[in-house]
Design an enzyme around this catalytic site. Structure first.
Site, PDB file in Angstrom:
ATOM      1  N   ASP A  38       0.826  -1.206   0.000  1.00 24.38           N
ATOM      2  CA  ASP A  38       0.000   0.000   0.000  1.00 24.38           C
ATOM      3  C   ASP A  38       0.865   1.263   0.000  1.00 24.38           C
ATOM      4  O   ASP A  38       1.988   1.244   0.507  1.00 24.38           O
ATOM      5  CB  ASP A  38      -0.924  -0.031   1.235  1.00 24.38           C
ATOM      6  CG  ASP A  38      -2.129   0.882   1.077  1.00 24.38           C
ATOM      7  OD1 ASP A  38      -2.344   1.427  -0.034  1.00 24.38           O
ATOM      8  OD2 ASP A  38      -2.854   1.057   2.074  1.00 24.38           O
ATOM      9  N   HIS A  55       2.391   3.144  -8.927  1.00 23.39           N
ATOM     10  CA  HIS A  55       2.155   1.713  -9.191  1.00 23.39           C
ATOM     11  C   HIS A  55       3.318   1.121  -9.987  1.00 23.39           C
ATOM     12  O   HIS A  55       3.737  -0.009  -9.758  1.00 23.39           O
ATOM     13  CB  HIS A  55       0.847   1.521  -9.971  1.00 23.39           C
ATOM     14  CG  HIS A  55      -0.365   1.972  -9.217  1.00 23.39           C
ATOM     15  ND1 HIS A  55      -0.559   1.679  -7.889  1.00 23.39           N
ATOM     16  CD2 HIS A  55      -1.453   2.705  -9.592  1.00 23.39           C
ATOM     17  CE1 HIS A  55      -1.705   2.207  -7.477  1.00 23.39           C
ATOM     18  NE2 HIS A  55      -2.263   2.833  -8.494  1.00 23.39           N
ATOM     19  N   LEU A 149      10.288 -20.820  -4.628  1.00 26.26           N
ATOM     20  CA  LEU A 149       9.278 -19.901  -4.092  1.00 26.26           C
ATOM     21  C   LEU A 149       8.019 -19.893  -4.955  1.00 26.26           C
ATOM     22  O   LEU A 149       8.108 -19.918  -6.182  1.00 26.26           O
ATOM     23  CB  LEU A 149       9.860 -18.478  -4.077  1.00 26.26           C
ATOM     24  CG  LEU A 149       8.889 -17.344  -3.712  1.00 26.26           C
ATOM     25  CD1 LEU A 149       8.656 -17.312  -2.202  1.00 26.26           C
ATOM     26  CD2 LEU A 149       9.414 -15.993  -4.187  1.00 26.26           C
TER      27      LEU A 149
HETATM   28  C1  IPE Z   1      -5.582  -2.628  -0.174  1.00 26.56           C
HETATM   29  O1  IPE Z   1      -5.208  -1.311  -0.334  1.00 26.56           O
HETATM   30  C2  IPE Z   1      -5.570  -3.337  -1.495  1.00 26.56           C
HETATM   31  C3  IPE Z   1      -4.257  -3.539  -2.094  1.00 26.56           C
HETATM   32  C4  IPE Z   1      -3.115  -3.213  -1.571  1.00 26.56           C
HETATM   33  C5  IPE Z   1      -4.268  -4.173  -3.380  1.00 26.56           C
HETATM   34  P1  IPE Z   1      -6.290  -0.146  -0.503  1.00 26.56           P
HETATM   35  O2  IPE Z   1      -5.503   1.093  -0.677  1.00 26.56           O
HETATM   36  O3  IPE Z   1      -7.268  -0.497  -1.557  1.00 26.56           O
HETATM   37  O4  IPE Z   1      -7.020  -0.175   0.907  1.00 26.56           O
HETATM   38  P2  IPE Z   1      -7.890   0.932   1.644  1.00 26.56           P
HETATM   39  O5  IPE Z   1      -8.902   1.428   0.663  1.00 26.56           O
HETATM   40  O6  IPE Z   1      -6.955   2.020   2.048  1.00 26.56           O
HETATM   41  O7  IPE Z   1      -8.473   0.230   2.818  1.00 26.56           O
HETATM   42  C1  IPE Z   2      -1.580   0.243  -3.307  1.00 23.10           C
HETATM   43  O1  IPE Z   2      -1.344   1.595  -3.371  1.00 23.10           O
HETATM   44  C2  IPE Z   2      -1.841  -0.382  -4.640  1.00 23.10           C
HETATM   45  C3  IPE Z   2      -3.240  -0.756  -4.890  1.00 23.10           C
HETATM   46  C4  IPE Z   2      -4.195  -0.715  -4.007  1.00 23.10           C
HETATM   47  C5  IPE Z   2      -3.555  -1.234  -6.203  1.00 23.10           C
HETATM   48  P1  IPE Z   2      -2.522   2.636  -3.386  1.00 23.10           P
HETATM   49  O2  IPE Z   2      -2.885   2.948  -4.791  1.00 23.10           O
HETATM   50  O3  IPE Z   2      -3.651   2.211  -2.535  1.00 23.10           O
HETATM   51  O4  IPE Z   2      -1.809   3.907  -2.736  1.00 23.10           O
HETATM   52  P2  IPE Z   2      -2.438   4.934  -1.713  1.00 23.10           P
HETATM   53  O5  IPE Z   2      -2.966   4.148  -0.562  1.00 23.10           O
HETATM   54  O6  IPE Z   2      -3.521   5.660  -2.444  1.00 23.10           O
HETATM   55  O7  IPE Z   2      -1.293   5.807  -1.328  1.00 23.10           O
HETATM   56 MG    MG Z   3      -4.071   2.431  -0.589  1.00 24.01          MG
END
Ligand code: IPE
Ligand code: IPE
Ligand code: MG
Length: 258
Positions: A38, A55, A149
């Protein structure tokens, strides 16, 4: 080619890391590590870049951590890449995320094959765009006999939907006589989940300072050790991974006992 999976290139070996890795290997390495990757969007925002740049950077980190997990002898590395709730995001961002597996596997697959890594996936595959399914399917097919792995992508994965689908299948199987109510143990129910081929995670890592599960492996994480960090996923590196495993090795798991 030989050194490709070796994470110890000069610039990637901050002092002491190699020693810490050797130390870790002396003790119990978590067999299944799951990561909620995240913070990609916030990483990009901090740099005044579009979210998708985060990403893209995050994808490179998956490669680094895969290499190290493989070298450490980790059995399964599950990475949460897209949740069933992430479809709510702007179409442009979703489209970008759906192209990442092709880019990732397009360049990384030969190395994964050479290093004996098996690619797997959990999540609702049939709802993914065809090009994404193709890329992941090809990687799974070409690595299916590998014994190192397992790199398991949670892609369009949601735990509540997974559990409900499991319950639906149990009901069907009871109705048709394949399963009886008395046989529905925890172990039996686990075999109705997308993770049926994997052990429950030993260690869960979540980056970016969020202290929640966001619909990830609710059943499977019952006795998993959690490790949270404020580090944003694109900034996550080998040292953070080692730190998480060291923390794991310092924990006492009791599973309800004494
Ligand atoms: C969780 O992250 C999903 C992934 C890392 C793929 P999100 O960014 O979607 O989660 P919330 O919305 O902050 O809970
Ligand atoms: C995690 O990073 C990747 C996915 C959920 C696909 P985010 O896109 O949620 O990044 P933040 O949380 O907005 O910083
Ligand atoms: Mg996120």
């Amino acid at each position: 080619m030989l050194n490709k999976m070796n994470p110890w290139k000069k610039d990637q070996n901050p002092s002491g890391l190699r020693e810490r890795v050797l130390q870790i290997k002396e003790h119990e390495v978590p067999s299944h590590i799951a990561i909620i990757m995240d913070g990609n969007g916030r990483w990009a925002k901090k740099r005044a870049l579009p979210r998708v740049a985060g990403h893209h950077e995050g994808m490179k980190v998956v490669r680094k951590i895969t290499r190290l997990a493989n070298e450490l002898g980790v059995n399964t590395l599950t990475v949460y890449a897209f949740s069933t709730e992430n479809w709510k995001r702007p179409k442009m961002e979703v489209d970008f995320l759906m192209k990442l597996p092709e880019e990732f596997l397009g360049t990384f697959l030969p190395e994964l094959i050479e290093e004996n890594v098996r690619v797997e996936m959990i999540g609702y595959m049939d709802k993914l765009p065809e090009h994404t399914q193709k890329a992941v399917g090809k990687a799974m097919e070409e690595t299916k006999d590998n014994t190192g792995l397992t790199l398991n992508f949670a892609l369009n994965y949601g735990s509540r939907a997974e559990i409900l689908d499991g319950v639906r299948q149990v009901l069907k199987d009871v109705k048709s006589g394949i399963m009886s109510e008395n046989d529905l143990t925890e172990e039996a129910f686990s075999s109705y989940l997308m993770t049926k081929d994997f052990k429950d995670p030993d260690l869960l890592i979540r980056t970016s300072g969020e202290i929640r599960l966001s619909n990830f492996m609710l059943w499977q994480l019952a006795y998993t050790e959690f490790w949270f960090t404020d580090v944003l996923w694109p900034d996550f590196n080998e040292e953070h991974f080692v730190e998480a495993i060291e923390a794991f090795q310092g924990r006492q798991r009791r599973f309800g006992g004494v």
